[in-house]
Every structure is written in structure tokens, then in C-alpha cells.
Motif scaffolding. Structure first.
Motif, PDB file in Angstrom:
ATOM      1  N   LEU A  23      72.582  -3.429  60.856  1.00  0.00           N
ATOM      2  CA  LEU A  23      71.362  -3.785  60.131  1.00  0.00           C
ATOM      3  C   LEU A  23      71.212  -2.882  58.901  1.00  0.00           C
ATOM      4  N   SER A  24      72.180  -2.983  58.010  1.00  0.00           N
ATOM      5  CA  SER A  24      72.138  -2.238  56.757  1.00  0.00           C
ATOM      6  C   SER A  24      71.720  -3.162  55.621  1.00  0.00           C
ATOM      7  N   ASN A  25      70.853  -2.641  54.763  1.00  0.00           N
ATOM      8  CA  ASN A  25      70.419  -3.370  53.558  1.00  0.00           C
ATOM      9  C   ASN A  25      69.806  -4.732  53.873  1.00  0.00           C
ATOM     10  N   ILE A  26      69.034  -4.793  54.945  1.00  0.00           N
ATOM     11  CA  ILE A  26      68.370  -6.052  55.290  1.00  0.00           C
ATOM     12  C   ILE A  26      67.146  -6.240  54.385  1.00  0.00           C
ATOM     13  N   PRO A  27      66.729  -7.479  54.146  1.00  0.00           N
ATOM     14  CA  PRO A  27      65.515  -7.693  53.356  1.00  0.00           C
ATOM     15  C   PRO A  27      64.282  -7.342  54.188  1.00  0.00           C
ATOM     16  N   LEU A  28      63.173  -7.091  53.515  1.00  0.00           N
ATOM     17  CA  LEU A  28      61.912  -6.887  54.222  1.00  0.00           C
ATOM     18  C   LEU A  28      61.222  -8.238  54.352  1.00  0.00           C
ATOM     19  N   VAL A  29      60.919  -8.632  55.574  1.00  0.00           N
ATOM     20  CA  VAL A  29      60.311  -9.932  55.842  1.00  0.00           C
ATOM     21  C   VAL A  29      58.929  -9.707  56.449  1.00  0.00           C
ATOM     22  N   TRP A  30      57.933 -10.415  55.919  1.00  0.00           N
ATOM     23  CA  TRP A  30      56.572 -10.336  56.455  1.00  0.00           C
ATOM     24  C   TRP A  30      56.498 -11.238  57.663  1.00  0.00           C
ATOM     25  N   SER A  31      56.263 -10.645  58.841  1.00  0.00           N
ATOM     26  CA  SER A  31      56.320 -11.417  60.078  1.00  0.00           C
ATOM     27  C   SER A  31      55.384 -10.837  61.137  1.00  0.00           C
ATOM     28  N   PRO A  32      54.065 -10.773  60.843  1.00  0.00           N
ATOM     29  CA  PRO A  32      53.142 -10.193  61.829  1.00  0.00           C
ATOM     30  C   PRO A  32      52.995 -11.084  63.061  1.00  0.00           C
ATOM     31  N   THR A  33      52.835 -10.440  64.208  1.00  0.00           N
ATOM     32  CA  THR A  33      52.549 -11.180  65.438  1.00  0.00           C
ATOM     33  C   THR A  33      51.087 -11.014  65.824  1.00  0.00           C
ATOM     34  N   GLN A  34      50.371 -10.181  65.066  1.00  0.00           N
ATOM     35  CA  GLN A  34      48.947  -9.996  65.286  1.00  0.00           C
ATOM     36  C   GLN A  34      48.204 -10.522  64.070  1.00  0.00           C
ATOM     37  N   SER A  35      46.913 -10.779  64.254  1.00  0.00           N
ATOM     38  CA  SER A  35      46.086 -11.163  63.120  1.00  0.00           C
ATOM     39  C   SER A  35      45.172  -9.995  62.766  1.00  0.00           C
ATOM     40  N   PHE A  36      44.734  -9.965  61.517  1.00  0.00           N
ATOM     41  CA  PHE A  36      43.850  -8.897  61.059  1.00  0.00           C
ATOM     42  C   PHE A  36      42.581  -8.850  61.912  1.00  0.00           C
ATOM     43  N   ALA A  37      42.112 -10.017  62.337  1.00  0.00           N
ATOM     44  CA  ALA A  37      40.875 -10.103  63.121  1.00  0.00           C
ATOM     45  C   ALA A  37      40.985  -9.397  64.470  1.00  0.00           C
ATOM     46  N   GLU A  38      42.195  -9.278  65.008  1.00  0.00           N
ATOM     47  CA  GLU A  38      42.378  -8.630  66.307  1.00  0.00           C
ATOM     48  C   GLU A  38      41.983  -7.154  66.292  1.00  0.00           C
ATOM     49  N   PHE A  39      41.950  -6.551  65.108  1.00  0.00           N
ATOM     50  CA  PHE A  39      41.613  -5.129  65.010  1.00  0.00           C
ATOM     51  C   PHE A  39      40.108  -4.888  64.922  1.00  0.00           C
ATOM     52  N   GLY A  40      39.331  -5.958  64.946  1.00  0.00           N
ATOM     53  CA  GLY A  40      37.876  -5.821  64.908  1.00  0.00           C
ATOM     54  C   GLY A  40      37.301  -6.221  63.561  1.00  0.00           C
ATOM     55  N   ALA A  41      36.001  -6.425  63.554  1.00  0.00           N
ATOM     56  CA  ALA A  41      35.310  -6.888  62.354  1.00  0.00           C
ATOM     57  C   ALA A  41      35.251  -5.792  61.295  1.00  0.00           C
ATOM     58  N   VAL A  42      35.235  -6.220  60.041  1.00  0.00           N
ATOM     59  CA  VAL A  42      35.050  -5.312  58.910  1.00  0.00           C
ATOM     60  C   VAL A  42      33.700  -5.637  58.285  1.00  0.00           C
ATOM     61  N   ASP A  43      32.847  -4.638  58.187  1.00  0.00           N
ATOM     62  CA  ASP A  43      31.522  -4.810  57.598  1.00  0.00           C
ATOM     63  C   ASP A  43      31.650  -4.830  56.080  1.00  0.00           C
ATOM     64  N   LEU A  44      31.375  -5.977  55.463  1.00  0.00           N
ATOM     65  CA  LEU A  44      31.485  -6.104  54.015  1.00  0.00           C
ATOM     66  C   LEU A  44      30.162  -5.812  53.311  1.00  0.00           C
ATOM     67  N   ASN A  45      29.158  -5.414  54.061  1.00  0.00           N
ATOM     68  CA  ASN A  45      27.848  -5.142  53.475  1.00  0.00           C
ATOM     69  C   ASN A  45      27.961  -4.089  52.372  1.00  0.00           C
ATOM     70  N   GLY A  46      27.645  -4.498  51.155  1.00  0.00           N
ATOM     71  CA  GLY A  46      27.667  -3.593  50.020  1.00  0.00           C
ATOM     72  C   GLY A  46      28.991  -3.513  49.300  1.00  0.00           C
ATOM     73  N   ILE A  47      30.099  -3.819  49.979  1.00  0.00           N
ATOM     74  CA  ILE A  47      31.410  -3.670  49.337  1.00  0.00           C
ATOM     75  C   ILE A  47      32.062  -5.003  48.995  1.00  0.00           C
ATOM     76  N   GLY A  48      31.467  -6.097  49.448  1.00  0.00           N
ATOM     77  CA  GLY A  48      32.073  -7.414  49.250  1.00  0.00           C
ATOM     78  C   GLY A  48      32.214  -7.829  47.797  1.00  0.00           C
ATOM     79  N   LYS A  49      31.339  -7.307  46.926  1.00  0.00           N
ATOM     80  CA  LYS A  49      31.379  -7.716  45.514  1.00  0.00           C
ATOM     81  C   LYS A  49      32.069  -6.696  44.616  1.00  0.00           C
ATOM     82  N   VAL A  50      32.441  -5.553  45.175  1.00  0.00           N
ATOM     83  CA  VAL A  50      33.133  -4.529  44.385  1.00  0.00           C
ATOM     84  C   VAL A  50      34.522  -5.033  44.022  1.00  0.00           C
ATOM     85  N   LYS A  51      34.871  -4.949  42.724  1.00  0.00           N
ATOM     86  CA  LYS A  51      36.199  -5.380  42.276  1.00  0.00           C
ATOM     87  C   LYS A  51      37.205  -4.257  42.543  1.00  0.00           C
TER      88      LYS A  51
END
Length: 195
Positions: A23-51
């Protein structure tokens, strides 16, 4: 009969070659088996509109190509990539932030996020254990540092020994966890509101 013996020998040879594929010089492949939601809710209060603008992470690891090692046998078998780890982490953190509801922009951000990748690695023994660590800096448009801190994400995975797919999954899950860690850091959140 001779043809069958030769064919069987070829199958055995190709099977053993596949089992120990380097496994030399293999490409990096995006392949998650979990979803972001599994780690718990993110409170966007106040930060949702910040660029939020990402200036891109830099890879400060000693060996940028090395992303994993298998320690089931000696000597350890290494896994290396030909791809840009910094671009991979930056792109997927940006994408995860955007999908979480953060206003990610390419330019003109209220806050600018950059960072140094200190760890991006999977250790494999009886399971795959991955860690991604970034020293994060957030500034305002004028360049004033609003926050600096270490954010990390870890992931464990089971699977067949020394398989690229299992390394991909572990590293992808660790990057998702890194993104969650950043968004749930009180210091990071407070700095988003500072400009």
C-alpha cells in the motif's frame, strides 16, 4: 489435467500476491462509515451567520507521505499516499462545516481559519486506530489572532488486515470527528463571534 494444475497454481500465486499487496502511494479516498450527526448536535446559535473562510491547513508532519502502519507482524508494513494530506483535510473540514449549517465562504470571511496538521495517522494491530490533530488558528480580516488551539478527532475501525478501504474509513471518520471537535470547542465558538 496439466492445464488445471497450472491454473490452480496461478490462482494460489495471485491470491497470495493480493493478500500482501503493498500500500505505497495510494490515493486518499473519502469514505466515512459514520455520519456527522452521530457525534451529537452542534448549537448554531449565534454562529450560523458568521462567514467562515478557510485559508487551508499546512502539513507539518515529518513524513507527509506516511499515513499508517500495520504492526501485526514485524517489520511493520507502512501505508503511504501520493496525495496532498493538507488539501484533503481542509476540503473535508470545509465541506463538513458547510453541511452542518456554517456559512463557509471562499473569500471575505468574518473569520479566517488556518492550521497545522500535526497528526494524520492510523495504527493497525488487531483494529484500526486513527487520529487527526490540527493546531488551529483563527483570525479576523485584519489578521488579529482571535483563537489558537489544538483540535483532534479519533476513530476506531475493524476489518480485514492491511486493507486500503479500512484505512480510508478510519481516516475519514477521524476528520469528521475533528470537525465536530472544532465546532463544539467553546474557545473556537467564542472566537467566531469576536470580530
Amino acid at each position: 489435467m496439466f492445464k488445471r494444475i497450472v491454473f490452480a497454481a496461478l490462482l494460489v500465486t495471485s491470491g497470495s500476491a493480493m493478500a500482501s499487496k503493498d500500500l505505497s502511494n495510494i490515493p486518499l479516498v473519502w469514505s466515512p462509515t459514520q455520519s456527522f450527526a452521530e457525534f451529537g448536535a452542534v448549537d448554531l446559535n449565534g454562529i450560523g451567520k458568521v462567514k467562515v473562510q478557510f485559508n487551508g491547513f499546512t502539513d507539518v508532519r515529518k513524513n507527509p507521505a506516511l499515513i499508517a502502519e500495520n504492526h501485526e507482524k514485524e517489520p511493520a508494513r507502512q501505508v503511504t499516499t501520493k496525495d496532498n494530506v493538507a488539501a484533503y483535510v481542509t476540503d473535508h473540514v470545509k465541506d463538513t462545516f458547510s453541511k452542518a449549517g456554517i456559512n463557509v465562504v471562499d473569500s471575505g470571511g468574518d473569520v479566517i481559519v488556518s492550521g497545522e496538521i500535526r497528526d494524520f495517522f492510523v495504527n493497525e494491530t488487531d483494529q484500526y486506530v486513527g487520529n487527526v490533530t490540527v493546531y488551529v488558528t483563527m483570525t479576523n480580516q485584519a489578521g488579529k489572532v482571535l483563537w489558537q488551539g489544538v483540535a483532534g478527532g479519533g476513530a476506531n475501525n475493524f476489518g480485514r488486515s492491511y486493507k486500503a478501504d479500512n484505512y480510508y474509513e478510519t481516516l475519514s471518520n477521524a476528520v469528521l470527528k475533528l470537525s465536530n471537535s472544532m465546532l463544539n470547542s467553546q474557545g473556537f465558538r467564542s472566537a467566531m463571534l469576536a470580530p
